[in-house]
Motif scaffolding. Structure first.
Motif, PDB file in Angstrom:
ATOM      1  N   ARG A 156       0.862  -0.813   0.037  1.00 18.20           N
ATOM      2  CA  ARG A 156      -0.193   0.187  -0.349  1.00 18.20           C
ATOM      3  C   ARG A 156       0.576   1.476  -0.656  1.00 18.20           C
ATOM      4  NH1 ARG A 156      -3.612   1.049   3.913  1.00 18.20           N
ATOM      5  NH2 ARG A 156      -1.976   0.896   5.375  1.00 18.20           N
ATOM      6  N   HIS A 157       1.665   1.202   1.237  1.00 18.98           N
ATOM      7  CA  HIS A 157       2.348   1.897   1.502  1.00 18.98           C
ATOM      8  C   HIS A 157       3.211   2.918  -0.071  1.00 18.98           C
ATOM      9  CE1 HIS A 157       1.478   2.393   5.378  1.00 18.98           C
ATOM     10  NE2 HIS A 157       1.697   3.539   5.707  1.00 18.98           N
ATOM     11  N   GLU A 158       3.935   1.714  -0.605  1.00 25.56           N
ATOM     12  CA  GLU A 158       4.881   1.141  -1.851  1.00 25.56           C
ATOM     13  C   GLU A 158       4.433   1.905  -2.601  1.00 25.56           C
ATOM     14  OE1 GLU A 158       6.997  -2.018  -2.191  1.00 25.56           O
ATOM     15  OE2 GLU A 158       8.440  -1.686  -0.411  1.00 25.56           O
ATOM     16  N   ARG A 159       3.400   1.418  -3.027  1.00 22.91           N
ATOM     17  CA  ARG A 159       2.188   2.226  -4.883  1.00 22.91           C
ATOM     18  C   ARG A 159       1.451   3.555  -4.891  1.00 22.91           C
ATOM     19  NH1 ARG A 159      -1.080   0.573  -9.214  1.00 22.91           N
ATOM     20  NH2 ARG A 159      -1.706   2.409 -10.100  1.00 22.91           N
ATOM     21  N   GLN A 237      -4.048  -4.564  -2.957  1.00 22.34           N
ATOM     22  CA  GLN A 237      -4.331  -4.427  -4.499  1.00 22.34           C
ATOM     23  C   GLN A 237      -5.075  -2.473  -4.576  1.00 22.34           C
ATOM     24  OE1 GLN A 237      -2.488  -5.714  -7.703  1.00 22.34           O
ATOM     25  NE2 GLN A 237      -1.773  -6.664  -5.023  1.00 22.34           N
ATOM     26  N   LEU A 238      -4.181  -2.039  -5.176  1.00 26.81           N
ATOM     27  CA  LEU A 238      -4.991  -0.836  -5.299  1.00 26.81           C
ATOM     28  C   LEU A 238      -6.514  -0.687  -5.915  1.00 26.81           C
ATOM     29  CD1 LEU A 238      -5.091   2.261  -4.365  1.00 26.81           C
ATOM     30  CD2 LEU A 238      -3.372   2.537  -6.901  1.00 26.81           C
ATOM     31  N   GLU A 239      -7.020  -0.013  -5.842  1.00 26.70           N
ATOM     32  CA  GLU A 239      -9.277  -0.122  -6.488  1.00 26.70           C
ATOM     33  C   GLU A 239      -8.945   0.333  -7.085  1.00 26.70           C
ATOM     34  OE1 GLU A 239     -11.584  -3.579  -4.058  1.00 26.70           O
ATOM     35  OE2 GLU A 239     -11.492  -1.024  -3.180  1.00 26.70           O
ATOM     36  N   GLY A 240      -7.823   2.275  -6.778  1.00 32.41           N
ATOM     37  CA  GLY A 240      -8.766   3.419  -7.440  1.00 32.41           C
ATOM     38  C   GLY A 240      -8.504   4.749  -6.298  1.00 32.41           C
ATOM     39  N   PRO A 271      -6.787   2.715 -10.854  1.00 35.01           N
ATOM     40  CA  PRO A 271      -5.460   3.095 -10.157  1.00 35.01           C
ATOM     41  C   PRO A 271      -4.394   3.592 -11.341  1.00 35.01           C
ATOM     42  CG  PRO A 271      -6.658   0.996  -9.947  1.00 35.01           C
ATOM     43  CD  PRO A 271      -7.393   1.541 -10.894  1.00 35.01           C
ATOM     44  N   ASP A 272      -5.018   3.890 -12.289  1.00 35.73           N
ATOM     45  CA  ASP A 272      -3.657   4.638 -13.492  1.00 35.73           C
ATOM     46  C   ASP A 272      -4.610   5.476 -14.566  1.00 35.73           C
ATOM     47  OD1 ASP A 272      -1.470   1.959 -13.300  1.00 35.73           O
ATOM     48  OD2 ASP A 272      -3.370   0.435 -14.426  1.00 35.73           O
TER      49      ASP A 272
END
Length: 566
Positions: A156-159, A237-240, A271-272
């Motif tokens: 989480r923190h790294e993303r 996992q990043l959802e957004g 996310p992107d």
């Protein structure tokens, strides 16, 4: 079609500045101790403000001497992240060019004070040689991006940090003026400097972005023009991201058309899509912000004047596709980051409290020397927080004892020896360097903290997490309208009292009293803390208590029910 409004003088200057160049190079080469008004305004884009020593100004004027002009230089470091080598380069700048101190800003940057005009170019070049920059640390552009400073080594923190760093890079101005003026870069024929995002006059005013995780709103994300809240699933996992717009805390006394505001959720993006939606929000502000009145030029006034429905409809046009409605805001919290913590990768970090963000050797407390020795000996990487503290990261467990010993040997007070109140107190620099300050903030903050600690102890509240934000003027640099207690400079020796915000940065405070003499603050808060200790509900925070009781009841408690000071 909107009626054309007369542009402010700064707008004309930006348009005619040749990409923020103006006559900066010529003025820096001409010598002297100050710059012209045009240069003053353009320097902000390059990370510097001209200031003067306000303590000596009157005395020097009486002696028919010029003011002692000096410059503040601010570094841009997304998320407050630095390496050991970068920090040591900054530490060197403090002695070579500045007043011997480094000041952590409330936006996770570092700024230097006391730089003379003749050293301005050299100081900025030295910062760049240390692999940092001052570009876009000030000015009508996107400022330093804020996020959680916690160096937790998890997905989480790294993303989130990676996204913040990518976003910060994408939002830099295209002009090469900075590099040519301060780093002697030669112009390249055919190189385009077209500002496709900002346009030829850049933004109407500064633009701030804060990115938060629900369990770490250290960055006070909702106080920014653009607030970004990350959503992760159970597998990290990043959802957004939830996107909120229109935050900002600056205001002007006696001008009801200016006010603090927290950001309003407007959409959710995948996310992107963070860069795309951020650029869309910036373009909306670029085209619709007030360029005639700089006091009302921030995005919050566009949101307030047009409403969030209009913002969503217009933003979708800039974004190029329909917006997904925002998710409900999760509960935001502010964790304790000081003291020793596990990073999750076998290493540790140590959060070191820095009163009012000033890294300096003063008397028996040689904080700057201590941090420098720790960084030099152990290669730790400092991270600066929005609370104006430093997290020394990537520490091997076997080095913890030696680091504690170095700090203690230099008189540095550990977080464990401080009350929660002292740990969560913020102050802007104010006098003697800030030209906008109406009264003291940083220099009087130790007295305020001691006063509040006495009152809390007298009421059995010493363990309470209560945030104090003190500013010397109403511009809100220490986020004085978003915490439990805000003291806002009103005139020399007098403050407006704000209460009713919340510790986690999700509710604005309200003005309780105006023009309260600093000597009268203790009696006002003695009454409030006594009532809080007696009548709070369960674990209710002080800001929540004040919000529940409301202004009129609180004024009765302080004995000001019929006072004009209210």
């Amino acid at each position: 079609m909107r009626a054309e409004k007369k542009l402010s003088g700064v707008e004309t200057l930006k348009r005619e500045s040749r990409g923020l160049r103006g006559r900066l190079a010529e003025e820096l080469a001409e010598g002297g101790i100050q710059v012209s008004e045009d240069a003053y305004n353009l320097l902000k884009f390059h990370g510097s403000y001209e200031q003067f020593d306000r303590d000596s100004a009157t005395r020097r004027k009486q002696a028919k001497l010029e003011k002692e002009y000096q410059f503040m230089v601010r570094c841009r470091m997304p998320g407050g992240v630095t390496t050991a080598a970068q920090y040591l380069a900054l530490d060197s700048v403090a002695d070579r060019f500045a007043n011997g101190s480094l000041r952590i800003t409330t936006r996770q940057g570092i700024q230097f004070h006391g730089i003379l005009k003749g050293d301005l170019k050299g100081s900025i070049a030295a910062i760049n040689h240390g692999m940092l920059t001052t570009i876009s640390a000030c000015g009508d552009v996107v400022r330093n991006l804020m996020t959680t400073p916690a160096p937790r080594r998890d997905a989480r923190h790294e993303r989130v940090l990676a996204d913040v760093q990518r976003l910060a890079q994408a939002l830099l101005p295209k002009s090469r003026a900075y590099y040519q003026i301060f780093l002697d870069e030669e112009p390249v024929a055919g190189h385009s400097e077209e500002e496709t995002l900002y346009g030829p006059t850049y933004l109407p005013r500064k633009f701030k972005i804060g990115v938060a995780l629900p369990d770490d709103n250290s960055a006070d994300a909702l106080a920014n023009d653009l607030a970004v809240i990350a959503h992760f699933d159970a597998a990290e996992q990043l959802e957004g991201y939830t996107i909120a717009v229109g935050g900002g805390l600056g205001m002007t006394h006696n001008n009801a058309r200016t006010f603090p505001r927290l950001a309003t959720p407007v959409c959710f993006v995948g996310p992107d899509r963070l860069i795309a939606i951020s650029e869309a929000v910036i373009r909306l502000q670029r085209d619709h912000g007030d360029r005639g009145d700089r006091r009302r030029a921030r995005l919050k006034y566009v949101v307030e004047d047009h409403g969030i429905a209009w913002i969503a409809e217009t933003l979708a046009q800039y974004y190029g596709e329909p917006l997904t409605p925002p998710r409900p805001l999760p509960e935001l919290t502010v964790p304790e980051l000081l003291g020793w913590h596990e990073q999750g990768d076998g290493l540790r970090w140590l959060g070191v409290p820095v009163p009012s963000g000033r890294i300096v050797d003063s008397g028996s407390v040689r904080l700057r020397s201590a941090i420098r020795e720790v960084v030099e000996r152990f290669g730790v990487d400092p991270v600066f927080t929005a609370q104006q503290d430093v997290l020394l990261s990537n520490i091997r467990p076997e080095d913890a004892g030696a680091i504690d010993g170095i700090l203690a040997g230099h008189g540095v007070v550990p977080a464990s020896a401080m009350t929660p109140f002292a740990r969560f107190a913020l102050a802007c620099p104010a006098l003697p360097t800030c030209g906008l300050a109406l009264t003291e903030a940083e220099r009087i903050q130790p007295q305020f903290i001691a006063m509040f600690e006495r009152l809390l102890e007298a009421n059995g509240l010493s363990g309470e997490r209560i945030s104090l934000r003190t500013t010397g003027c109403p511009n809100g640099c220490a986020r004085s309208y978003a915490g439990d207690i805000g003291l806002v400079g009103r005139m020399p020796g007098f403050y407006a009292i704000y209460v009713g915000g919340d510790f986690n940065g999700t509710r604005l405070s309200f003005r309780l009293l105006d023009r309260v003499a600093e000597g009268a603050l203790e009696s006002k808060f003695a009454a409030l803390f006594a009532a809080f200790a007696r009548d709070r509900r369960g674990s209710e925070g002080f800001g929540d208590f004040c919000d529940r009781l409301g202004r009129e009841t609180l004024l009765e408690l302080t004995g000001d029910g019929d006072s004009k000071a209210a």
